[in-house]
Design an enzyme around this catalytic site. Structure first.
Site, PDB file in Angstrom:
ATOM      1  N   SER A   1       0.827  -1.215   0.000  1.00 44.52           N
ATOM      2  CA  SER A   1       0.000   0.000   0.000  1.00 44.52           C
ATOM      3  C   SER A   1       0.860   1.264   0.000  1.00 44.52           C
ATOM      4  O   SER A   1       2.045   1.234   0.337  1.00 44.52           O
ATOM      5  CB  SER A   1      -0.883  -0.005   1.241  1.00 44.52           C
ATOM      6  OG  SER A   1      -0.053   0.110   2.382  1.00 44.52           O
TER       7      SER A   1
ATOM      8  N   CYS B   1      -3.561  -5.337  -7.661  1.00 43.06           N
ATOM      9  CA  CYS B   1      -3.129  -3.951  -7.887  1.00 43.06           C
ATOM     10  C   CYS B   1      -3.474  -3.521  -9.301  1.00 43.06           C
ATOM     11  O   CYS B   1      -3.517  -2.341  -9.597  1.00 43.06           O
ATOM     12  CB  CYS B   1      -1.642  -3.808  -7.648  1.00 43.06           C
ATOM     13  SG  CYS B   1      -0.696  -4.733  -8.846  1.00 43.06           S
TER      14      CYS B   1
HETATM   15  P1  NAD Z   1       0.363  -3.397   3.070  1.00 39.79           P
HETATM   16  O1  NAD Z   1       1.077  -2.143   2.734  1.00 39.79           O
HETATM   17  O2  NAD Z   1      -0.625  -3.372   4.162  1.00 39.79           O
HETATM   18  O3  NAD Z   1       1.432  -4.530   3.444  1.00 39.79           O
HETATM   19  C1  NAD Z   1       2.553  -4.791   2.630  1.00 39.79           C
HETATM   20  C2  NAD Z   1       3.734  -5.143   3.519  1.00 39.79           C
HETATM   21  O4  NAD Z   1       4.105  -4.006   4.287  1.00 39.79           O
HETATM   22  C3  NAD Z   1       3.453  -6.267   4.490  1.00 39.79           C
HETATM   23  O5  NAD Z   1       4.563  -7.139   4.491  1.00 39.79           O
HETATM   24  C4  NAD Z   1       3.268  -5.566   5.822  1.00 39.79           C
HETATM   25  O6  NAD Z   1       3.751  -6.328   6.895  1.00 39.79           O
HETATM   26  C5  NAD Z   1       4.085  -4.300   5.665  1.00 39.79           C
HETATM   27  N1  NAD Z   1       3.469  -3.136   6.335  1.00 39.79           N
HETATM   28  C6  NAD Z   1       2.162  -2.792   6.332  1.00 39.79           C
HETATM   29  N2  NAD Z   1       1.969  -1.627   6.983  1.00 39.79           N
HETATM   30  C7  NAD Z   1       3.183  -1.222   7.400  1.00 39.79           C
HETATM   31  C8  NAD Z   1       3.649  -0.068   8.104  1.00 39.79           C
HETATM   32  N3  NAD Z   1       2.813   0.896   8.498  1.00 39.79           N
HETATM   33  N4  NAD Z   1       4.966   0.027   8.372  1.00 39.79           N
HETATM   34  C9  NAD Z   1       5.812  -0.922   7.954  1.00 39.79           C
HETATM   35  N5  NAD Z   1       5.426  -2.022   7.273  1.00 39.79           N
HETATM   36  C10 NAD Z   1       4.136  -2.175   6.989  1.00 39.79           C
HETATM   37  O7  NAD Z   1      -0.290  -3.917   1.706  1.00 39.79           O
HETATM   38  P2  NAD Z   1      -1.302  -5.129   1.532  1.00 39.79           P
HETATM   39  O8  NAD Z   1      -2.631  -4.745   2.085  1.00 39.79           O
HETATM   40  O9  NAD Z   1      -0.671  -6.389   1.984  1.00 39.79           O
HETATM   41  O10 NAD Z   1      -1.388  -5.203  -0.055  1.00 39.79           O
HETATM   42  C11 NAD Z   1      -2.344  -4.502  -0.821  1.00 39.79           C
HETATM   43  C12 NAD Z   1      -1.765  -3.254  -1.424  1.00 39.79           C
HETATM   44  O11 NAD Z   1      -0.631  -3.589  -2.222  1.00 39.79           O
HETATM   45  C13 NAD Z   1      -2.726  -2.536  -2.360  1.00 39.79           C
HETATM   46  O12 NAD Z   1      -2.611  -1.156  -2.161  1.00 39.79           O
HETATM   47  C14 NAD Z   1      -2.224  -2.932  -3.748  1.00 39.79           C
HETATM   48  O13 NAD Z   1      -2.562  -2.026  -4.777  1.00 39.79           O
HETATM   49  C15 NAD Z   1      -0.760  -2.978  -3.512  1.00 39.79           C
HETATM   50  N6  NAD Z   1      -0.086  -3.798  -4.510  1.00 39.79           N
HETATM   51  C16 NAD Z   1       0.633  -3.155  -5.467  1.00 39.79           C
HETATM   52  C17 NAD Z   1       1.246  -3.881  -6.466  1.00 39.79           C
HETATM   53  C18 NAD Z   1       2.019  -3.192  -7.533  1.00 39.79           C
HETATM   54  O14 NAD Z   1       2.817  -3.836  -8.202  1.00 39.79           O
HETATM   55  N7  NAD Z   1       1.821  -1.900  -7.726  1.00 39.79           N
HETATM   56  C19 NAD Z   1       1.149  -5.287  -6.471  1.00 39.79           C
HETATM   57  C20 NAD Z   1       0.413  -5.908  -5.454  1.00 39.79           C
HETATM   58  C21 NAD Z   1      -0.204  -5.146  -4.475  1.00 39.79           C
END
Ligand code: NAD
Length: 522
Positions: free
Chosen positions: A248, A303
């Site tokens: 995200s 995504c």
């Molecule tokens: P997320 O950001 O909640 O989590 C991703 C990772 O970051 C996890 O490993 C989590 O442990 C870590 N994380 C989460 N919040 C954090 C914080 N505040 N501080 C530090 N680390 C943290 O994302 P998600 O919900 O697992 O995935 C969905 C999101 O990913 C959507 O926004 C989607 O669009 C995006 N996404 C993008 C792509 C791309 O290639 N652009 C591909 C897949 C998913």
């Protein structure tokens, strides 16, 4: 044993069931080719999204365990980088074969922990497998350049590994995203610490087992678990030279800023709001199938989900047909035959999606198809949201501004292609976009003027295959998208260029005076 717990490196059986488990095992972590039980007191419960039955407990690795992972990767690096690229290629061939052999097992883990249908989970594995296959071409893509730049003088370039690198992964592609990183990071000679999503690490644990079986030496690939504090450890650990992040905007912008401030390379793919512009001259039936599949497949948790429709001119009359086809999709648990989309990842996610639908109603949009309140009879406790279509949306509405990440299609109306392009370009995200038209010139105008990184022409989800790179734009990438995943840019991300200039003159130097002017190489 269900293999996602990573207890055994020899587990080969797997279950394709949502039944409550008789015994729940904690997920292990993986260092030095060993599966280990964490000594932490902090665990994150992981529930099957279709039932909310407990599947496993994921440890938040202690600082000592995280440090041990770094030590393992640091220790493994000198010998690993010294292996020949042909040796690493052979391991990659075995890794590819093992992923194929374990394809269904990986997919079953994904369906159980993440919720997507089994067929879709197999696609998740395939898209990652293709990156591993492309990584087998390392002897070709690691070649440097050479030029005789002056008499007796040549310049050569080398691509050298960085050292220890890390990957932080999201929940929505539990196999594909780890596989965007493991093959390219390692075949280029780096050692890796992977932190899968704490919400579905099972596929990454199976991949760890396959790395071990493929012959990766101890410490080359390590898997740790946790959430914010594990991420902070990775961001601040000096031995980690580069970080790959997918997830995200909230997490990714923070990770990019703090990681970069600590002097690391960071590549970060973030959120999205992918639009499709629909022109009246398109193939209507192909378009409807494409948009319904791309908006609601994986319950909209991609995504590159096509979440926003820009209906040009009379195409707004097609909305009832789109709704009818969306309504025909079967929402069910992922192992059930005929399921088209499964549940969303968590009760919190369901609640957030439903509140965005409610906000659209409050702000004056119309709910043409309402997926709230749906429950498959056999799975009353899952996180269900059925396909939802919101029409008469305008750009100020919350449902338009936010990434919904659920099976919800928001629809806006415009009169011309120019208006569609302006509307799409005004959106702050720029991951993917699609246009549906039979006109070559219209598609070409759109292609040239549109500010999105990945453009589909009659293709709803234009994710590039791994001989290309994943090229998001604007707010969908951190750092302006300078470092993109896989393909040649992915290889550049994981390698340091070294440029060597050598003089091989056999003639004796005659002049007794040093030349202090900048050499011209003439
Ligand atoms: P997320 O950001 O909640 O989590 C991703 C990772 O970051 C996890 O490993 C989590 O442990 C870590 N994380 C989460 N919040 C954090 C914080 N505040 N501080 C530090 N680390 C943290 O994302 P998600 O919900 O697992 O995935 C969905 C999101 O990913 C959507 O926004 C989607 O669009 C995006 N996404 C993008 C792509 C791309 O290639 N652009 C591909 C897949 C998913």
């Amino acid at each position: 044993l269900y293999p996602s717990v990573g207890l055994s490196s020899t587990a080969t059986s797997f279950a394709k069931t949502h039944d409550k488990m008789e015994e729940v095992h904690d997920t292990h972590y993986f260092i030095n080719n060993e599966f280990l039980a964490s000594s932490t007191q902090k665990f994150i419960d992981l529930y099957d999204p279709a039932t909310n039955n407990l599947v496993t407990r994921v440890p938040e690795n202690t600082e000592a365990e995280l440090k041990a992972a770094v030590a393992a990767a640091e220790k493994a690096f000198p010998a690993w980088r010294a292996t020949s690229v042909l040796h690493r290629q052979q391991i990659m061939f075995k890794f590819v074969a093992l992923i194929r052999e374990n394809w269904d097992r990986l997919a079953a883990s994904i369906t159980l922990e993440q919720g997507k249908t089994f067929a879709d989970a197999r696609g998740d594995v395939l898209r990652g497998l293709q990156v591993a296959e492309a990584a087998c071409a390392a002897p070709e893509f690691l070649k440097g350049e050479v030029l005789e730049v002056a008499k007796d003088m040549e310049t050569r370039t080398y691509k050298e590994p960085l050292g220890v690198v890390a990957a932080i992964c999201p929940f929505n592609f539990p196999a594909m995203i780890p596989l965007w990183c493991i093959p390219i990071a390692t075949v280029t000679g780096n050692t890796l610490i992977l932190k899968p999503s704490e919400r579905d690490p099972g596929a990454a644990m199976i991949l760890a087992e396959l790395c071990q079986k493929a012959g990766f030496p101890s410490g080359v690939v390590n898997v740790v678990h946790g959430a914010h504090s594990a991420v902070n450890f990775i961001l601040d650990e000096p031995a980690i030279k580069a970080i790959s992040f997918v997830g995200s905007n909230k997490a990714g912008e923070y990770i990019f800023t703090r990681g970069s401030a600590n002097g690391k390379r960071v590549q970060a793919n973030l959120g999205a709001k992918n639009h499709a512009a629909v022109l009246p001259d398109c193939n209507k039936n192909q378009f409807i199938n494409a948009v319904v599949g791309a908006a609601f497949g994986a319950a909209g948790q991609r995504c590159m989900a096509l979440s926003t429709l820009v209906l040009v001119g009379e195409t707004k009359e097609w909305l009832p047909d789109i709704a009818e086809r969306a309504k025909a999709l079967q929402v069910n648990a992922g192992f059930e035959d005929g399921a088209d989309l499964g549940p969303v990842i968590s009760p919190q996610s369901k609640q957030r999606i439903e509140s965005l639908i409610a906000s659209a109603e409050t702000e004056g949009a119309k709910i043409l198809l309402d997926g709230r309140g749906f429950k498959p009879a056999k799975y009353p406790n899952g996180n269900w949201v059925a396909p939802t279509i919101i029409t008469d949306v305008t750009p100020e509405m919350q449902c338009y501004k936010e990434e919904i990440f659920g099976p919800v299609l928001v629809c806006l109306n415009v009169d011309t292609l120019d208006e569609a392009i302006d509307l799409i370009n005004a959106n702050e995200y720029g991951n993917g976009v699609a246009i549906f038209t039979r006109s070559g010139p219209t598609a070409e105008t759109f292609r040239r003027r549109i500010e999105a990184g990945q453009v589909g022409i009659n293709v709803p989800i234009p994710v590039p295959l791994p001989m290309f790179s994943f090229t998001g734009n604007k707010k969908s990438v951190a750092g302006g998208g300078a470092s993109t995943f896989y393909g040649r840019p992915g290889v550049s991300f994981y390698t340091q260029q070294k440029t060597v200039t050598a003089l091989w003159s056999s003639a004796d130097a005659i002049s007794k005076k040093a030349d202090v002017a900048m050499p011209t190489h003439n």
